[in-house]
Design a protein around this motif. Structure first.
Motif, PDB file in Angstrom:
ATOM      1  N   LYS A 133       0.809  -1.350   0.093  1.00  0.00           N
ATOM      2  CA  LYS A 133      -0.145  -0.037   0.035  1.00  0.00           C
ATOM      3  C   LYS A 133       0.775   1.292   0.192  1.00  0.00           C
ATOM      4  O   LYS A 133       1.702   1.168   0.615  1.00  0.00           O
ATOM      5  N   LYS A 134       0.452   2.076  -0.737  1.00  0.00           N
ATOM      6  CA  LYS A 134       1.267   3.529  -0.749  1.00  0.00           C
ATOM      7  C   LYS A 134       0.318   4.417  -0.362  1.00  0.00           C
ATOM      8  O   LYS A 134      -0.861   4.737  -0.695  1.00  0.00           O
ATOM      9  N   PHE A 135       0.705   5.326   0.788  1.00  0.00           N
ATOM     10  CA  PHE A 135       0.003   6.298   1.316  1.00  0.00           C
ATOM     11  C   PHE A 135       0.490   7.656   0.802  1.00  0.00           C
ATOM     12  O   PHE A 135       1.733   7.954   1.081  1.00  0.00           O
ATOM     13  N   ASN A 136      -0.483   8.724   0.537  1.00  0.00           N
ATOM     14  CA  ASN A 136       0.129  10.008   0.025  1.00  0.00           C
ATOM     15  C   ASN A 136      -0.666  10.982   1.022  1.00  0.00           C
ATOM     16  O   ASN A 136      -1.862  10.952   1.505  1.00  0.00           O
ATOM     17  N   PHE A 137       0.085  11.699   1.776  1.00  0.00           N
ATOM     18  CA  PHE A 137      -0.311  12.694   2.851  1.00  0.00           C
ATOM     19  C   PHE A 137      -0.580  14.136   2.213  1.00  0.00           C
ATOM     20  O   PHE A 137       0.306  14.380   1.125  1.00  0.00           O
ATOM     21  N   LYS A 138      -1.301  15.187   3.103  1.00  0.00           N
ATOM     22  CA  LYS A 138      -1.526  16.211   2.339  1.00  0.00           C
ATOM     23  C   LYS A 138      -0.001  17.144   2.339  1.00  0.00           C
ATOM     24  O   LYS A 138       0.074  18.008   1.631  1.00  0.00           O
ATOM     25  N   ASN A 139       0.851  16.910   3.354  1.00  0.00           N
ATOM     26  CA  ASN A 139       2.334  17.478   3.351  1.00  0.00           C
ATOM     27  C   ASN A 139       3.131  16.933   2.474  1.00  0.00           C
ATOM     28  O   ASN A 139       4.434  17.163   2.845  1.00  0.00           O
ATOM     29  N   ASP A 140       2.751  16.305   1.575  1.00  0.00           N
ATOM     30  CA  ASP A 140       3.483  16.020   0.444  1.00  0.00           C
ATOM     31  C   ASP A 140       4.569  14.565   0.874  1.00  0.00           C
ATOM     32  O   ASP A 140       5.496  14.135   0.377  1.00  0.00           O
ATOM     33  N   ALA A 141       4.076  13.796   2.070  1.00  0.00           N
ATOM     34  CA  ALA A 141       4.909  12.894   2.484  1.00  0.00           C
ATOM     35  C   ALA A 141       3.952  11.760   2.042  1.00  0.00           C
ATOM     36  O   ALA A 141       3.061  11.405   1.592  1.00  0.00           O
ATOM     37  N   VAL A 142       5.172  10.747   1.757  1.00  0.00           N
ATOM     38  CA  VAL A 142       4.789   9.319   0.971  1.00  0.00           C
ATOM     39  C   VAL A 142       5.305   8.466   1.728  1.00  0.00           C
ATOM     40  O   VAL A 142       6.374   8.202   2.300  1.00  0.00           O
ATOM     41  N   LEU A 143       4.460   7.338   2.316  1.00  0.00           N
ATOM     42  CA  LEU A 143       4.555   5.925   2.850  1.00  0.00           C
ATOM     43  C   LEU A 143       4.486   5.044   2.240  1.00  0.00           C
ATOM     44  O   LEU A 143       3.090   4.717   1.838  1.00  0.00           O
ATOM     45  N   ASN A 144       5.385   4.089   1.903  1.00  0.00           N
ATOM     46  CA  ASN A 144       5.194   2.858   1.283  1.00  0.00           C
ATOM     47  C   ASN A 144       5.423   1.775   2.409  1.00  0.00           C
ATOM     48  O   ASN A 144       6.418   1.691   2.902  1.00  0.00           O
ATOM     49  N   SER A 145       4.306   0.945   2.413  1.00  0.00           N
ATOM     50  CA  SER A 145       4.100  -0.316   3.256  1.00  0.00           C
ATOM     51  C   SER A 145       4.117  -1.571   2.613  1.00  0.00           C
ATOM     52  O   SER A 145       3.295  -1.787   1.600  1.00  0.00           O
TER      53      SER A 145
END
Length: 339
Positions: A133-145
């Motif tokens: 899963k790839k998570f995109n946040f409002k502060n341009d942060a990206v988390l790949n899990s």
């Protein structure tokens, strides 16, 4: 529907030095060996629906030494809601020994690693499942899990094992039964100047070297953690990084002799251990000169307590295992030449 076929050919040959004649108890005799593998495979990718695809495959391996090996596998990819992706791979895990595992003979005053021409091919099956899963946040942060489950069941697994303690000798041998189960959770995070990763792993391993002996087939467990964080200062062309790794309690069966003179297998343990490193990297001269300064093993670890070894004929089992030489500092300089 896509179809792919192909082949892979490997040919290995080697000769021993003049001293190798002593291995076969024959003077002036040359020692030479050869291993040839001829593999043919076919696979296809089938789009079952817009979000589901299957990829079956078959591989046949021929050899000048071993009987033909047949391998099959089925891979599945499913695109779930909210950008989740699920992959599953089920297949056989058969493998013929490599040339080094069969014929390596590296023996001198400091080493003794020997191959084993009597090895059998590995036979077994494996199952791998990954949920990404790839998570995109409002502060341009990206988390790949990614969450992974793994299971491997092999007969005649090939490993280098110690066949003699004094002097120390290692030889490639078959392990009658080998089972591995693992759970892994990997994450990578990126936000502006910050970049980092965090991983967790829990694994269980069961080994039986000789199924005819009174060996323990229980699973031995281990947990590991690892992470790193990097902060970059673009104005200074500098970045700072911290690495951390934790290895949980490690278990191992140890053969010990009781008061009645009987040999039994007991579960030994090595205490958990943690390592911490830090470094700073910067560049000069239009990125041609790269300097890195850092410290390894900040926690100053050198030994770890253990009960996972047996004693010798004239000495007790060691209670500590040397791991490192303690805290150390380093400076590395790289200069990039463009010719």
């Amino acid at each position: 529907f896509n179809l792919q076929t192909g082949y892979e050919i490997g040919s290995f040959s080697g000769k021993g030095s003049p001293f190798a004649s002593s291995l076969i108890n024959s003077e002036n005799a040359s020692v030479s060996n050869e291993l040839n593998n001829y593999d043919f495979f076919v696979s296809s990718e089938i789009e079952v629906s817009d979000n589901w695809s299957l990829k079956p495959g078959v591989r046949i391996s021929f050899s000048n030494i071993f009987s033909p090996q047949h391998m099959i596998s089925v891979s599945s990819r499913i695109d779930l809601k909210n950008d989740y992706e699920l992959r599953t791979i089920i297949g056989s895990s058969n493998r013929t020994p490599s040339y080094d595992e069969l014929y390596t003979f590296f023996v001198d005053v400091n080493h003794n690693f020997q191959g084993n021409p009597e090895l059998d091919p590995e036979q077994g099956y494996s199952v791998f499942t990954h949920l990404k899963k790839k998570f995109n946040f409002k502060n341009d942060a990206v988390l790949n899990s990614k969450l992974s489950l793994t299971y491997l069941d092999l007969k005649d697994r090939i490993e280098f094992i110690i066949v003699n303690v004094n002097p120390l000798e290692s030889q490639s041998n078959n392990i009658d039964s080998y089972k591995f189960a693992g759970l892994f959770f990997e994450n990578s995070y990126n936000q502006g100047r910050f970049k980092g990763s965090f991983g967790f792993g829990a694994q269980a391993i069961s080994k039986i070297l000789d199924s005819n002996s009174d060996a323990q087939d229980d699973f031995l467990y281990n947990v590991q953690l690892n992470s790193n964080i990097t902060y970059t200062i673009p104005k200074w062309n500098t970045s700072a990084t911290v690495y951390f790794k934790h290895v949980g309690t490690q278990e191992q069966f140890v053969q010990k002799q009781n008061a009645q003179g009987e040999f039994t297998f007991e579960r030994g343990q090595t205490d958990p251990i943690s390592f911490l490193d830090a470094s700073v990297r910067t560049t000069f001269s239009k990125n041609k000169l790269i300097a890195t300064i850092g410290v390894r093993n900040l926690l100053d670890i050198d030994t770890v307590n253990t009960s996972a070894f047996d004693g010798g004929a004239h000495n007790d089992a060691p209670s500590q295992l040397p791991l490192a030489y303690g805290r150390s500092f380093f400076l590395k300089l790289n200069y990039i030449l463009k010719i």
